[in-house]
Design an enzyme around this catalytic site. Structure first.
Site, PDB file in Angstrom:
ATOM      1  N   ASP A 458      51.346-110.569  76.841  1.00 38.43           N
ATOM      2  CA  ASP A 458      50.768-109.660  75.849  1.00 38.43           C
ATOM      3  C   ASP A 458      50.505-108.290  76.454  1.00 38.43           C
ATOM      4  OD1 ASP A 458      49.693-108.877  73.410  1.00 38.43           O
ATOM      5  OD2 ASP A 458      48.398-110.638  73.230  1.00 38.43           O
ATOM      6  N   ASP A 527      50.637-109.216  64.443  1.00 35.43           N
ATOM      7  CA  ASP A 527      49.385-109.969  64.379  1.00 35.43           C
ATOM      8  C   ASP A 527      48.999-110.252  62.932  1.00 35.43           C
ATOM      9  OD1 ASP A 527      49.005-110.272  67.036  1.00 35.43           O
ATOM     10  OD2 ASP A 527      47.299-108.914  67.221  1.00 35.43           O
TER      11      ASP A 527
HETATM   12  C1  GLA Z   1      46.895-109.984  70.697  1.00 34.92           C
HETATM   13  C2  GLA Z   1      47.989-110.927  70.246  1.00 34.92           C
HETATM   14  C3  GLA Z   1      47.380-112.123  69.544  1.00 34.92           C
HETATM   15  C4  GLA Z   1      46.428-112.817  70.473  1.00 34.92           C
HETATM   16  C5  GLA Z   1      45.374-111.846  70.976  1.00 34.92           C
HETATM   17  C6  GLA Z   1      44.517-112.469  72.048  1.00 34.92           C
HETATM   18  O1  GLA Z   1      46.267-109.392  69.627  1.00 34.92           O
HETATM   19  O2  GLA Z   1      48.914-110.263  69.441  1.00 34.92           O
HETATM   20  O3  GLA Z   1      48.386-113.000  69.107  1.00 34.92           O
HETATM   21  O4  GLA Z   1      47.157-113.346  71.548  1.00 34.92           O
HETATM   22  O5  GLA Z   1      45.971-110.676  71.517  1.00 34.92           O
HETATM   23  O6  GLA Z   1      43.562-111.599  72.535  1.00 34.92           O
END
Ligand code: GLA
Length: 704
Positions: A458, A527
């Site tokens: 990420d 997201d």
């Molecule tokens: C980002 C990702 C999510 C999740 C969060 C965790 O927003 O896109 O899918 O993994 O981080 O903090």
């Protein structure tokens, strides 16, 4: 041979396209032709001689140069801008040599060398013809062969020229976090249309992808010139229509705040290798353009090609930061019962992580949450028949972490300015060798000590104060060196752990590009897991990414409004994942979920590896449909979705759907319709599906 020398130039020929350029009578390297492959080499038009137009426009302005540098009397967008140590800022590139040969992997490559008339600056242009995919790949390498440094202020990968016409329309995607990949089509008029990223990553907001048509293409037909840059950092795309009616697309690393000092000959920094751009032409409309890129991604780019991804469960939306061995074991047990194949623990598992304000950087299991480490949980997950996956955000650090306390100087910053935090975190400067070594060692340890099958990588903020105190070269090299550093870290880990599957996530799709797909096996598109928003996002994503790289979770978002079936159907259009809080699902919902997962496993090869046809656009209509067809055309799957159609009557007659990609004379059956019909009939007569608001359906198609 797909690349050959012809009279006055070179032809790159693929199955059905040709890209031709050559030297004109003035010795300039000029674009000649890009479109359908023609029978004879004399069919390709010659390179026009350089002309001048009154005293206001020199040859550089009028000619369609293959890789123009800024110099002489030229006011169009150049690919290269440089300053020599003498202060001269005029680059004069002459053709020097051409070689057609094979690279180390046996791939045919054309390499043209251009060199400056006076200074020891050379540019090597590289070309490959991907015959099977009908695509051309280009990039450039800029080198200093002298002893004095040369400063680059722009160094693009390439310039793509379109045939002379004045009707061009540019398609591109824009958006933002939670609403990525919205498609726009706009006419190109004299002047420039610029899209770019200045955010350190590819960005949620725009993508380095283009599709240009003559204003009349649709999903099925019409000429389209399209391409995308394989780069995960700042990039820029300029679609320019000159005052002499020539339209061209320049693409490469962004020149905004860019500088690169080419050091003296032989030094580590004497060359800059620019990212590749892959592009093609089709007369099969936007759908065929997408499918060419899909095939190329699956056949050439992806490290595990062609990979069928398992159904995964990710616990993020169920437990957020409250991750511990008991809660995850409980979820894993339910997930396994549903048919899930890979169990992924998201954020929250590592040292000091209670919420988003601490812990990033300290990549070891939190002692209170996992007193015996991750081992027991992984063993349990494996015993349940699933692989184990883990979330990391390696490039980030919270100021409240042991790593930051030990190395506050490792983050991107300017010494006299605030270090602006995003989600309470700062960015480790991956351009630094010590940071790279640290991250390689830390993640290598994590992967060596645990049986990890999947990593979600990420990156949850954009850059600010892009300083690099103590930079060995020009500090503005940060933009490029950061990405090179990231590629090195990720690439080294991949080499050491070849069985791990990697996902590229950046708070959604902020790092979705063909560069990262040399390292990552799949991408997290958004997201936003609301299934109805997701339909539009997924459709934009499909413009250049195939379904198998698109991770798609079924979550609890809008569960009061959207049925489990609808949510599943949307996610089944990609690499299916589940992100619901499984503790809250009723026995009936668990049974239904298990059935849908079983069905997905049946259609998975067609969805993930087949040819995709966007039958009706979700971005344009509340009634949308997408179809996938196996590469041998013997089977397919049709998905249809209805969101909200205004009006009293919820049973309005929906327009017919015309299937695609079938063999006209083969007989096929479509689930829910009696009798076999020819492929031609399903494609020409079509079929009708009745759906109420927020209903969806999947219909399997098979050859009889
Ligand atoms: C980002 C990702 C999510 C999740 C969060 C965790 O927003 O896109 O899918 O993994 O981080 O903090």
């Amino acid at each position: 041979m797909s690349i050959r020398q012809i009279a006055d130039g070179w032809a790159l020929e693929t199955k059905s396209t040709a890209y031709v350029f050559g030297l004109n009578s003035g010795g300039m390297l000029i674009h000649r032709y890009w479109g359908a492959r023609l029978p004879g080499e004399n069919d390709y038009p010659p390179a026009p001689s350089s002309a001048i137009w009154l005293s206001f426009n020199g040859p550089g302005q009028l000619a369609r140069e293959e890789y123009p540098a800024w110099g002489g009397q030229s006011f169009v967008e150049p690919c290269l801008k440089a300053t020599f140590s003498t202060g001269v800022r005029d680059v004069v590139l002459n053709f020097e040599s051409a070689t057609i040969g094979e690279n180390r992997d046996g791939v045919q490559e054309l390499r043209l060398r251009l060199s400056d008339k006076h200074y020891p600056l050379v540019v090597d242009l590289f070309y490959r013809a991907h015959e099977e995919y009908d695509l051309i790949e280009r990039w450039a390498v800029v080198t200093n062969l002298g002893t004095e440094p040369i400063l680059l202020e722009r160094a693009w990968s390439c310039l793509w020229h379109l045939p002379l016409d004045n009707r061009y329309r540019l398609s591109h995607v824009s958006g933002r976090c939670l609403n990525e990949m919205q498609l726009h089509r706009e006419s190109l008029a004299p002047g420039k249309k610029v899209i770019e990223s200045r955010r350190l990553t590819t960005s949620h907001h725009a993508k380095p992808w283009f599709a240009v048509d003559r204003g009349n293409a649709d999903e099925e037909s019409g000429e389209v010139w399209f391409g995308t840059l394989a780069w995960s950092g700042n990039w820029k795309l300029v679609a320019e229509t000159t005052d002499f009616g020539s339209t061209r697309i320049g693409i490469g690393v962004n020149d905004w705040d860019f500088a690169w000092r080419l050091d003296s000959k032989g030094g580590a920094s004497s060359s800059l290798v620019l990212p590749a751009c892959v592009a093609g032409w089709t007369e099969g409309g936007f759908g065929a353009a997408s499918r060419a890129l899909h095939d190329y991604v699956r056949g050439e780019l992806l490290p595990h090609r062609p990979a069928l991804h398992p159904v995964l469960y990710n616990s993020w939306e169920a437990t957020y930061y409250d991750v511990d061995a008991p809660s995850q074991t409980k979820l894993a047990t339910i997930a396994a019962g549903m048919g899930v194949e890979l169990f992924v623990v998201d954020d929250g598992w590592f040292q000091g992580r209670k919420t988003d304000n601490a812990g990033l950087g300290d990549w070891r299991p939190d002692e209170r949450k996992f007193p015996q480490g991750l081992g027991p949980l992984i063993q349990k997950v494996n015993a349940l028949g699933m692989g184990f996956g883990l979330w990391v955000e390696p490039e980030m650090v919270n100021p409240d972490s042991d790593l930051y306390r030990a190395h506050p100087d490792w983050v991107i910053h300017f010494p006299t300015r605030a270090r602006t935090e995003g989600r309470n975190q700062l960015i480790l400067n991956c351009a630094r060798l010590d940071v790279q070594e640290h991250l390689i060692a830390t993640l290598d340890k994590l992967l060596s000590e645990n049986n990890i099958a999947f990593i979600k990588w990420d990156m949850n903020r954009n850059v600010s104060e892009p300083g690099w105190p103590g930079a060995p070269g020009d500090p503005r090299e940060l933009w490029v060196r950061y990405v090179q550093g990231l590629y090195r870290i990720w690439g080294t880990l991949r080499e050491r752990h070849p069985t791990v599957t990697w996902q590229s996530c950046a708070g959604g799709d902020a790092r979705a590009d063909f560069g990262i797909l040399r390292l990552a096996d799949q991408i997290w598109p958004s997201d936003n897991t609301l299934a109805d928003s997701r339909l539009a996002i997924q459709e934009g994503f499909s413009q250049f990414f195939p379904a198998n790289v698109m991770e798609a979770w079924v979550t609890d978002a809008a569960r009061e409004r959207l049925s489990l079936e609808f949510r599943f159907h949307v996610s089944m259009c990609g690499a299916l994942g589940v992100g619901c809080d499984l503790n809250k699902l009723s026995a009936e919902e668990l049974r239904q979920a298990a059935q849908l997962i079983a069905m997905y496993k049946e259609i998975r090869p067609i969805v993930q590896l087949g040819h995709q046809y966007r039958l009706r656009s979700a971005q344009q209509s509340p009634f949308s449909a997408v179809q996938y067809v196996s590469s041998d055309c013997s089977a397919g799957v049709l998905f249809a979705f209805r969101t909200h159609i205004a009006g009293y009557d919820s049973t309005v007659t929906l327009p017919a759907l015309f299937l695609r990609g079938l063999q006209t004379d083969w007989l096929y059956e479509v689930e829910g319709f009696s009798g076999a019909r020819s492929g031609a009939a399903w494609m020409r007569v079509g079929l009708r599906i009745e759906l109420k608001d927020f209903q969806s359906t999947i219909r399997r198609i098979h050859r009889v």
